[in-house]
Design a protein around this motif. Structure first.
Motif, mmCIF file in Angstrom:
data_model
loop_
_atom_site.group_PDB
_atom_site.id
_atom_site.type_symbol
_atom_site.label_atom_id
_atom_site.label_comp_id
_atom_site.label_asym_id
_atom_site.label_seq_id
_atom_site.Cartn_x
_atom_site.Cartn_y
_atom_site.Cartn_z
ATOM 1 N N LYS A 158 1.172 -10.866 0.787
ATOM 2 C CA LYS A 158 1.530 -11.953 1.392
ATOM 3 C C LYS A 158 1.566 -11.659 3.093
ATOM 4 O O LYS A 158 0.890 -12.522 3.773
ATOM 5 N N CYS A 159 2.210 -10.768 3.461
ATOM 6 C CA CYS A 159 2.247 -10.353 5.015
ATOM 7 C C CYS A 159 0.998 -9.399 5.543
ATOM 8 O O CYS A 159 1.198 -9.453 6.505
ATOM 9 N N LEU A 160 0.239 -9.032 4.491
ATOM 10 C CA LEU A 160 -0.773 -7.934 4.789
ATOM 11 C C LEU A 160 -0.322 -6.861 5.460
ATOM 12 O O LEU A 160 -1.248 -6.146 6.230
ATOM 13 N N GLN A 161 1.020 -6.337 5.544
ATOM 14 C CA GLN A 161 1.311 -5.172 6.185
ATOM 15 C C GLN A 161 1.064 -3.992 5.314
ATOM 16 O O GLN A 161 1.102 -4.071 4.059
ATOM 17 N N HIS A 162 0.714 -2.706 5.983
ATOM 18 C CA HIS A 162 0.451 -1.685 5.252
ATOM 19 C C HIS A 162 1.740 -0.573 5.086
ATOM 20 O O HIS A 162 2.410 -0.376 5.858
ATOM 21 N N PHE A 163 2.093 -0.146 3.727
ATOM 22 C CA PHE A 163 3.127 0.866 3.490
ATOM 23 C C PHE A 163 2.633 2.160 2.670
ATOM 24 O O PHE A 163 1.499 1.908 2.179
ATOM 25 N N CYS A 164 3.268 3.170 3.122
ATOM 26 C CA CYS A 164 2.904 4.344 2.248
ATOM 27 C C CYS A 164 3.614 4.188 0.826
ATOM 28 O O CYS A 164 4.235 3.283 0.279
ATOM 29 N N VAL A 165 3.304 5.233 -0.037
ATOM 30 C CA VAL A 165 3.451 4.918 -1.227
ATOM 31 C C VAL A 165 4.988 5.197 -1.742
ATOM 32 O O VAL A 165 5.539 4.512 -2.573
ATOM 33 N N ASP A 166 5.770 6.083 -1.100
ATOM 34 C CA ASP A 166 6.987 6.259 -1.235
ATOM 35 C C ASP A 166 7.629 4.992 -0.851
ATOM 36 O O ASP A 166 8.676 4.381 -1.473
ATOM 37 N N CYS A 167 7.470 4.195 0.450
ATOM 38 C CA CYS A 167 7.928 2.963 0.653
ATOM 39 C C CYS A 167 7.725 1.818 -0.355
ATOM 40 O O CYS A 167 8.409 0.952 -0.558
ATOM 41 N N ASP A 168 6.501 1.862 -1.003
ATOM 42 C CA ASP A 168 6.040 0.982 -2.032
ATOM 43 C C ASP A 168 6.974 1.059 -3.062
ATOM 44 O O ASP A 168 7.350 0.162 -3.509
ATOM 45 N N VAL A 169 7.173 2.361 -3.523
ATOM 46 C CA VAL A 169 8.257 2.577 -4.604
ATOM 47 C C VAL A 169 9.464 2.089 -4.164
ATOM 48 O O VAL A 169 10.312 1.537 -4.858
ATOM 49 N N PHE A 170 9.846 2.614 -3.258
ATOM 50 C CA PHE A 170 11.343 2.015 -2.749
ATOM 51 C C PHE A 170 11.469 0.359 -2.599
ATOM 52 O O PHE A 170 12.651 0.021 -3.160
ATOM 53 N N ILE A 171 10.475 -0.284 -2.026
ATOM 54 C CA ILE A 171 10.444 -1.642 -1.984
ATOM 55 C C ILE A 171 10.613 -2.261 -3.303
ATOM 56 O O ILE A 171 11.416 -3.148 -3.478
ATOM 57 N N HIS A 172 9.910 -2.067 -4.111
ATOM 58 C CA HIS A 172 9.687 -2.390 -5.490
ATOM 59 C C HIS A 172 11.060 -2.051 -6.469
ATOM 60 O O HIS A 172 11.468 -3.000 -7.339
ATOM 61 N N GLU A 173 11.549 -0.868 -6.415
ATOM 62 C CA GLU A 173 12.292 -0.497 -7.263
ATOM 63 C C GLU A 173 13.952 -0.734 -6.652
ATOM 64 O O GLU A 173 14.786 -0.714 -7.471
ATOM 65 N N VAL A 174 14.111 -0.662 -5.365
ATOM 66 C CA VAL A 174 15.370 -0.644 -4.971
ATOM 67 C C VAL A 174 15.846 -1.742 -4.019
ATOM 68 O O VAL A 174 16.662 -2.626 -4.253
#
Length: 196
Positions: A158-174
């Motif tokens: 949606k926003c096309l911002q880039h995230f590291c794998v740790d932040c990706d997991v944190f965003i989806h799970e927490v």
């Protein structure tokens, strides 16, 4: 020891966060996958928390208690939330309980992996930690890197911002919200319409 989502397997709880992870693997409701579901309104009350020096009777146990919650409809005292008021039947809930249940109904879309050659950002949008340096061009390398090697960067569709794998997991799970999408909403002047 607890039963895992895979039938017939058990897991041993190692610590409190691990117990929470195992428990939440078993209890989240499934997301809404189609728009054919009929919407229904549920009347809820958000009670006020009270604490007093003199005990008063709660409606749920008929025992004197010092603290509790006051029903906004009938002003009776209730011990714990979430519950249904024993006097008027109103569903009583706190906003954190409501927010926790809402996140599972509308999950954040899966992020897509960003290939090395599409790299435009040098740091993660959420944690601001710099990414690894991209591999050197093929002509200057002595060792070939596979074309499908992971870049460790993920992009919100949606926003096309880039995230590291740790932040990706944190965003989806927490977190259950994309910081890039929330930032975009705030910049557009719609800060009060954030997703929960």
């Amino acid at each position: 020891m607890g039963l895992s989502p895979k039938k017939g397997t058990y897991r041993v709880v190692l610590n409190e966060p691990h117990y929470k992870d195992l428990l939440f693997d078993l209890i989240p409701p499934p997301p809404i996958t189609s728009s054919s579901h009929k919407s229904e309104l549920v009347v809820m009350g958000f009670p006020t928390r009270v604490s007093s020096l003199t005990p008063s009777f709660c409606a749920c146990h008929q025992k004197p208690v010092l603290g509790g919650y006051i029903c906004p409809r009938c002003t009776s005292k209730i011990c714990d939330l979430p519950t249904e008021c024993d006097v008027c039947g109103l569903m009583l809930i706190s906003s954190p309980h409501l927010a926790r249940s809402y996140h599972h109904l509308f999950p954040v879309e899966n992020f897509v992996e960003v290939p090395w050659n599409s790299m435009v950002s040098t740091e993660c949008y959420a944690c601001q930690i710099p990414y690894e340096k991209p591999p050197p061009p093929i002509s200057s390398r002595s060792v070939q890197i596979p074309a499908d090697a992971s870049s460790g960067r993920y992009s919100c569709p949606k926003c096309l911002q880039h995230f590291c794998v740790d932040c990706d997991v944190f965003i989806h799970e927490v977190l259950h919200n994309c910081p890039g999408c929330l930032g975009m909403t705030a910049r557009n002047g719609h800060g009060d319409e954030m997703e929960m």
